[in-house]
Enzyme design. Structure first.
Site, PDB file in Angstrom:
ATOM      1  N   THR A  18       0.913  -1.357  -0.067  1.00  0.00           N
ATOM      2  CA  THR A  18      -0.067  -0.111  -0.003  1.00  0.00           C
ATOM      3  C   THR A  18       0.931   1.196   0.051  1.00  0.00           C
ATOM      4  O   THR A  18       0.451   2.154  -0.646  1.00  0.00           O
ATOM      5  CB  THR A  18      -1.081   0.044   1.260  1.00  0.00           C
ATOM      6  N   ARG A  22       7.638  -2.723   2.691  1.00  0.00           N
ATOM      7  CA  ARG A  22       8.237  -2.698   4.113  1.00  0.00           C
ATOM      8  C   ARG A  22       8.412  -4.209   4.599  1.00  0.00           C
ATOM      9  O   ARG A  22       7.844  -4.990   4.118  1.00  0.00           O
ATOM     10  CB  ARG A  22       6.627  -2.180   4.747  1.00  0.00           C
ATOM     11  N   SER A 113       6.120   3.773   8.819  1.00  0.00           N
ATOM     12  CA  SER A 113       4.929   4.519   9.158  1.00  0.00           C
ATOM     13  C   SER A 113       4.679   4.093  10.779  1.00  0.00           C
ATOM     14  O   SER A 113       5.475   4.381  11.569  1.00  0.00           O
ATOM     15  CB  SER A 113       3.639   4.428   8.287  1.00  0.00           C
ATOM     16  N   HIS A 114       3.380   3.561  10.873  1.00  0.00           N
ATOM     17  CA  HIS A 114       2.884   3.220  12.127  1.00  0.00           C
ATOM     18  C   HIS A 114       3.283   2.037  12.472  1.00  0.00           C
ATOM     19  O   HIS A 114       3.032   1.519  13.641  1.00  0.00           O
ATOM     20  CB  HIS A 114       1.369   3.203  11.924  1.00  0.00           C
ATOM     21  N   LYS A 126       9.864   4.195   0.266  1.00  0.00           N
ATOM     22  CA  LYS A 126       9.262   4.475  -0.800  1.00  0.00           C
ATOM     23  C   LYS A 126       9.848   5.690  -1.707  1.00  0.00           C
ATOM     24  O   LYS A 126      10.509   6.394  -1.398  1.00  0.00           O
ATOM     25  CB  LYS A 126       7.708   4.830  -0.413  1.00  0.00           C
ATOM     26  N   ASP A 279       1.449   9.852  13.788  1.00  0.00           N
ATOM     27  CA  ASP A 279       2.174   8.399  13.807  1.00  0.00           C
ATOM     28  C   ASP A 279       3.675   8.598  13.509  1.00  0.00           C
ATOM     29  O   ASP A 279       4.246   9.676  13.599  1.00  0.00           O
ATOM     30  CB  ASP A 279       1.519   7.563  12.837  1.00  0.00           C
ATOM     31  N   ASP A 281       5.641   8.522  11.048  1.00  0.00           N
ATOM     32  CA  ASP A 281       6.248   9.483  10.120  1.00  0.00           C
ATOM     33  C   ASP A 281       5.456  10.748   9.902  1.00  0.00           C
ATOM     34  O   ASP A 281       5.649  11.321   8.777  1.00  0.00           O
ATOM     35  CB  ASP A 281       6.161   8.740   8.499  1.00  0.00           C
ATOM     36  N   ASP A 283       2.156  11.414   9.236  1.00  0.00           N
ATOM     37  CA  ASP A 283       1.197  11.612   8.143  1.00  0.00           C
ATOM     38  C   ASP A 283      -0.053  11.354   8.658  1.00  0.00           C
ATOM     39  O   ASP A 283      -0.998  11.775   8.092  1.00  0.00           O
ATOM     40  CB  ASP A 283       1.577  11.149   7.072  1.00  0.00           C
ATOM     41  N   ARG A 284      -0.258  10.556   9.726  1.00  0.00           N
ATOM     42  CA  ARG A 284      -1.648  10.321  10.442  1.00  0.00           C
ATOM     43  C   ARG A 284      -1.849  11.076  11.543  1.00  0.00           C
ATOM     44  O   ARG A 284      -0.960  11.817  12.120  1.00  0.00           O
ATOM     45  CB  ARG A 284      -1.542   8.946  10.623  1.00  0.00           C
ATOM     46  N   GLU A 365      -8.621   9.292   4.583  1.00  0.00           N
ATOM     47  CA  GLU A 365      -8.955   7.856   4.748  1.00  0.00           C
ATOM     48  C   GLU A 365      -9.389   7.372   6.189  1.00  0.00           C
ATOM     49  O   GLU A 365      -8.988   8.350   7.065  1.00  0.00           O
ATOM     50  CB  GLU A 365      -7.571   7.239   4.621  1.00  0.00           C
ATOM     51  N   GLU A 366      -9.757   6.440   6.442  1.00  0.00           N
ATOM     52  CA  GLU A 366     -10.526   5.937   7.707  1.00  0.00           C
ATOM     53  C   GLU A 366      -9.520   5.713   8.490  1.00  0.00           C
ATOM     54  O   GLU A 366      -9.633   5.590   9.883  1.00  0.00           O
ATOM     55  CB  GLU A 366     -11.433   5.010   7.700  1.00  0.00           C
ATOM     56  N   SER A 367      -8.380   5.590   8.091  1.00  0.00           N
ATOM     57  CA  SER A 367      -7.317   5.024   8.754  1.00  0.00           C
ATOM     58  C   SER A 367      -6.354   6.169   9.417  1.00  0.00           C
ATOM     59  O   SER A 367      -5.342   6.070   9.620  1.00  0.00           O
ATOM     60  CB  SER A 367      -6.106   4.406   8.162  1.00  0.00           C
ATOM     61  N   LYS A 378      -0.789  12.267   3.131  1.00  0.00           N
ATOM     62  CA  LYS A 378      -1.445  12.792   4.196  1.00  0.00           C
ATOM     63  C   LYS A 378      -0.789  13.551   5.255  1.00  0.00           C
ATOM     64  O   LYS A 378       0.525  13.504   5.174  1.00  0.00           O
ATOM     65  CB  LYS A 378      -2.233  11.692   4.801  1.00  0.00           C
ATOM     66  N   ARG A 498      -8.833  -6.481   7.611  1.00  0.00           N
ATOM     67  CA  ARG A 498      -9.564  -5.473   8.220  1.00  0.00           C
ATOM     68  C   ARG A 498     -11.026  -5.531   7.557  1.00  0.00           C
ATOM     69  O   ARG A 498     -11.194  -5.721   6.443  1.00  0.00           O
ATOM     70  CB  ARG A 498      -9.036  -4.325   7.137  1.00  0.00           C
TER      71      ARG A 498
HETATM   72  C1  VG1 Z   1      -3.252   1.304   5.745  1.00  0.00           C
HETATM   73  C2  VG1 Z   1      -4.264   2.079   5.855  1.00  0.00           C
HETATM   74  C3  VG1 Z   1      -4.354   3.014   4.577  1.00  0.00           C
HETATM   75  C4  VG1 Z   1      -3.063   3.796   4.561  1.00  0.00           C
HETATM   76  C5  VG1 Z   1      -1.699   3.230   4.732  1.00  0.00           C
HETATM   77  C6  VG1 Z   1      -0.306   3.861   4.726  1.00  0.00           C
HETATM   78  O1  VG1 Z   1      -2.956   0.285   4.703  1.00  0.00           O
HETATM   79  O2  VG1 Z   1      -5.301   1.073   5.868  1.00  0.00           O
HETATM   80  O3  VG1 Z   1      -5.293   3.651   4.578  1.00  0.00           O
HETATM   81  O4  VG1 Z   1      -2.805   4.697   3.420  1.00  0.00           O
HETATM   82  O5  VG1 Z   1      -1.730   2.061   5.640  1.00  0.00           O
HETATM   83  O6  VG1 Z   1      -0.514   4.841   5.962  1.00  0.00           O
HETATM   84  P1  VG1 Z   1      -3.118  -0.987   4.884  1.00  0.00           P
HETATM   85  O7  VG1 Z   1      -3.102  -1.667   3.376  1.00  0.00           O
HETATM   86  O8  VG1 Z   1      -2.323  -1.611   5.891  1.00  0.00           O
HETATM   87  O9  VG1 Z   1      -4.701  -1.182   5.083  1.00  0.00           O
HETATM   88  V1  VG1 Z   1       0.909   4.918   6.641  1.00  0.00           V
HETATM   89  O10 VG1 Z   1       0.416   6.009   7.825  1.00  0.00           O
HETATM   90  O11 VG1 Z   1       1.612   3.292   6.907  1.00  0.00           O
HETATM   91  O12 VG1 Z   1       1.856   5.826   5.471  1.00  0.00           O
HETATM   92 CO    CO Z   2       2.321   7.059   8.365  1.00  0.00          CO
END
Ligand code: VG1
Ligand code: CO
Length: 545
Positions: A18, A22, A113-114, A126, A279, A281, A283-284, A365-367, A378, A498
């Site tokens: 996504t 990673r 990221s998270h 990336k 989070d 990095d 962005d959340r 996004e919902e995340s 983001k 999910r």
């Molecule tokens: C998750 C989230 C998605 C987000 C992605 C990267 O992906 O659901 O909405 O864009 O992480 O976010 P996945 O494929 O695990 O559902 V971050 O903050 O990791 O850059």
């Molecule tokens: Co992130």
């Protein structure tokens, strides 16, 4: 400058998910692993000779080593200049801002990221394009194909350089500019929001805020912007020192991993009126009112609905966009504003073309991801400042703002259930089973609920016509409720299922029913059609957000 070619052989599985590639740190630390992937990126590019690359990461374990490797390879690839954040640090939105401001050729962001960090944690990488946004699927697929046939990588012989001081250094013909990681980004945010008004709010004795940086990259950004530029009292930012392992936690701002912040806002003795977090990095974001966690989908809708109050957006929104599993709350706002609302697959890379084409101004996004056309990622602190600006103008607590929003638009009750680290075999069987039953599901009755349609979401980009398939199984009921099933594309161990649940409640008298209670029939339906317990052996989700 002597470029050397080091023989190599492909590693399997260097396929970006996504958001980039990673893997565990232990995987990235294998000799030639990082080098192969970076070489595959550089081989996929063309025309980078003499151009500028932006480079930085979220500071997690291995960031420093990887940065030095990439700098040498960038010299060998013929880049003219690399803009690198001091100590190799750039938050994801700041990297996007720097690429755009300095019209760089592209950028490499090191982040998982998270995901947890540290020696046994995760690492990631990336590539972002000249627009500042994550490379599209066409590019990432080409990089993956290249990793499968790679035979050598190119680098130069040069010692590590000191990235601790701002200034210019050289590696052979390459100029390395070490930049302040915060400055360009802070300046951009200052151009969008009413800093004076926000400062006024933060100075009020009856308003107290806490920002939890979760020992991740946004610590220095939040200290500079919230405390120094906006004058919030020292101590507003907590966990503000980035650590390579994030202090052992998950740097994921949700009610489970940021439980301390949520608890503090629920405790009236804390004196806090507003809480926020971001989070790994940066962005959340998470927005928390008094004893009230704002659902990210609601946050997106509130942000869109209140745009007229924010200097950078008062001129109007061209459109909004959300990922498919994100609740339809923002669709209702778009309808009232008379602007288009786009529905894209999960992942920020799909918003880029809409933002570039001027079709959308705000995306989410919902995340816990929200952002706008100011960058192509983001942006956690952007969302926090946006909320502070709304609070400052409306002089209303965050929870009341959301409740008033529901009264006006109705409430899209929403939740996501994550089943983490399940085995890939059963996870694939669950998804394949659902996919094969789609034709029978449409029109059927499950526990008195009528399924109107059931499909596997596919998307055609309205700007470039590119097509993305198998982006999530959607089950739509005849009353507009939805259940969506997806497998995560960001994990590094096993699979994460999910399950996204949504139900629209128009009646204000029912808005206060607890979320999980209001969604109970849909939770039952999800179990019934997907057989989650039977296939995964799990009795319930690991994370509910
Ligand atoms: C998750 C989230 C998605 C987000 C992605 C990267 O992906 O659901 O909405 O864009 O992480 O976010 P996945 O494929 O695990 O559902 V971050 O903050 O990791 O850059
Ligand atoms: Co992130």
């Amino acid at each position: 400058m002597k470029v050397i070619s080091v023989p190599s052989t492909p590693f399997p599985g260097q396929k970006p998910g996504t958001s980039g590639l990673r893997k565990k740190v232990t995987v990235f630390r294998q000799a030639r692993y990082l080098e192969n992937f970076v070489q595959a990126i550089f081989d996929t590019l063309s025309g980078q000779q003499g151009k500028t690359l932006v480079l930085g990461g979220d500071g997690r374990y291995y960031n420093d080593v990887a940065i030095q490797t990439i700098l040498r390879m960038a010299a060998a690839a013929g880049f003219g200049r690399v803009l690198v954040g001091r100590d190799g640090i750039l938050s994801t939105p700041a990297a996007s801002a720097v690429i755009r401001k300095w019209q760089a050729f592209g950028g490499i962001i090191l982040s998982a990221s998270h995901n947890p960090g540290g020696e046994d944690g995760d690492f990631g990488i990336k590539y972002n394009l000249a627009n500042g946004g994550p490379a599209n699927e066409g590019f990432t697929e080409a990089v993956y194909q290249r990793t499968r046939e790679i035979r050598a990588y190119r680098t130069v012989e040069a010692p590590d350089i000191d990235l601790g001081r701002i200034g210019e250094l050289r590696i052979g013909d390459l100029v390395v500019s070490v930049i302040d990681p915060v400055a360009d980004y802070a300046e951009l945010l200052e151009s969008l929001f009413d800093f004076e008004r926000i400062a006024g709010l933060l100075a009020r004795p009856d308003f107290r805020m806490r920002f939890d940086a979760m020992h991740a990259v946004n610590g220095p950004y939040a200290h500079e912007i919230l405390e120094r530029r906006l004058g919030a009292p020292a101590g507003t930012v907590v966990n503000g020192t980035p650590l390579p392992d994030f202090g052992g936690g998950h740097p994921d701002p949700n009610p489970v991993y940021a439980a301390e912040l949520v608890a503090a806002l629920a405790d009236s003795r804390s004196g806090l009126s507003f809480g926020a977090a971001s989070d790994g990095d940066g962005d959340r974001n998470m927005i928390v009112g008094r004893a009230f966690v704002v659902s990210p989908s609601d946050s997106l809708a509130v942000i869109a609905a209140n745009h007229a109050l924010i200097p950078g957006y008062a001129g109007g929104l061209a459109g909004v966009a959300r990922s498919m599993p994100t609740s339809c709350a923002v669709d209702r706002v778009a309808r009232e504003l008379g602007i288009p609302c786009y529905e894209t697959p999960t992942g920020w890379k799909y918003f880029g073309s809409l933002l570039d084409a001027g079709k959308a101004t705000i995306c989410g996004e919902e995340s816990s991801g929200t952002g706008s056309s100011h960058v192509r990622e983001k942006d956690g602190l952007w969302a926090v400042l946006y909320w502070l600006n709304i609070l400052a103008v409306r002089d209303t607590p965050a929870d009341v703002i959301v409740r008033q929003h529901w009264q006006h638009f109705g409430r899209n009750v929403y939740s996501r259930h994550d089943y983490e680290g399940i085995e890939t075999g059963p996870a694939d069987r669950l998804m394949d089973g659902l996919r094969s039953r789609l034709p029978q599901l449409a029109g059927s009755l499950v526990k008195d609920m009528r399924i109107a349609t059931a499909d596997d979401f596919a998307y055609t980009d309205p700007v470039d016509g590119s097509r993305s398939e198998r982006q999530g199984i959607r089950i739509l009921l005849d009353d507009g409720s939805r259940v969506v099933f997806r497998l995560s594309g960001t994990g590094t161990e096993g699979a994460t299922l999910r399950v996204y649940l949504e139900r629209f409640v128009a009646d204000p008298g029912c808005h206060e029913v607890p979320t999980q209670e209001a969604l109970a029939p849909l939770i039952g339906l999800a179990e019934n059609v997907a057989q989650i317990a039977a296939l995964t052996g799990r009795k319930g989700p690991d994370v509910i957000s």
